[in-house]
Scaffold this motif. Structure first.
Motif, short mmCIF file in Angstrom:
data_model
loop_
_atom_site.label_atom_id
_atom_site.label_comp_id
_atom_site.label_asym_id
_atom_site.label_seq_id
_atom_site.Cartn_x
_atom_site.Cartn_y
_atom_site.Cartn_z
N GLY A 26 0.82 -1.21 0.00
CA GLY A 26 0.00 0.00 0.00
C GLY A 26 0.85 1.26 0.00
O GLY A 26 0.56 2.22 -0.72
N ALA A 27 1.92 1.28 0.80
CA ALA A 27 2.80 2.45 0.84
C ALA A 27 3.49 2.66 -0.51
O ALA A 27 3.63 3.79 -0.97
N ALA A 29 2.32 1.74 -3.42
CA ALA A 29 1.30 2.17 -4.38
C ALA A 29 0.98 3.65 -4.19
O ALA A 29 0.80 4.39 -5.17
N LEU A 30 0.91 4.11 -2.96
CA LEU A 30 0.63 5.53 -2.71
C LEU A 30 1.80 6.42 -3.11
O LEU A 30 1.61 7.57 -3.50
N ALA A 31 3.02 5.90 -3.00
CA ALA A 31 4.20 6.70 -3.34
C ALA A 31 4.49 6.70 -4.84
O ALA A 31 5.28 7.50 -5.32
N TYR A 32 3.84 5.83 -5.60
CA TYR A 32 4.09 5.72 -7.04
C TYR A 32 3.61 6.95 -7.77
O TYR A 32 2.49 7.41 -7.60
N GLU A 33 4.49 7.52 -8.57
CA GLU A 33 4.13 8.64 -9.44
C GLU A 33 4.42 8.20 -10.87
O GLU A 33 5.54 7.83 -11.18
#
Length: 154
Positions: A26-27, A29-33
């Protein structure tokens, strides 16, 4: 009694691993740009029919390495007999030396706001741009189309 604790402890450890793994995913995926999309290239063109000069200005996008570019010029839907090569010093079908980054003696990086030009030879290349002629220049980078310039010769 110790045997009754072992399955419970195993389930708790397995659940903890699952929570830790899902938190990590999850972390990430949230940090993916996502990568920046390729910048759109916009080139503005002008053709002086009196001098047979084609001028192109990089208005948006870039910088472009002209050593990787190919130009295809058409006048009233008919391709020039001899197409330009960039960068160049001088070439058959064109007179004088190209200017800006189209000249092989200058920096090959074409930056935003920078103009480059070349002059179609009046006697050794055809068709010739006449006032009112529709001129189309297609620009390719590594054989992939990146811009099309449509203008009217003045």
């Amino acid at each position: 009694m110790a045997r009754a604790i072992s399955p419970v402890l195993g389930v708790v450890l397995l659940a903890a691993c699952a929570v830790l793994l899902s938190a990590t995913v999850g972390a990430m995926a949230l940090a993916y740009e996502p990568a920046e999309p390729a910048s759109t290239v916009l080139v503005i063109g002008a053709v002086d029919a009196g001098d047979n000069e084609v001028t192109l200005t990089l208005d948006r996008g870039g910088p472009l390495d002209v050593r990787r570019l190919t130009l295809v010029v058409e006048i009233d839907g008919e391709p020039l007999e001899k197409q330009p090569t960039v960068p160049a010093y001088s070439q058959s079908g064109f007179t004088g030396f190209p200017s800006g980054p189209f000249n092989a003696g200058t920096d090959p990086e074409w930056n935003r706001g920078e103009s480059a030009s070349l002059t179609v030879a009046k006697t050794t290349n055809s068709p010739q741009p006449d006032p009112g002629s529709r001129v189309e220049i297609r620009i390719f980078e590594d054989d992939l189309p990146i811009a099309t310039v449509e203008t009217t010769a003045s």
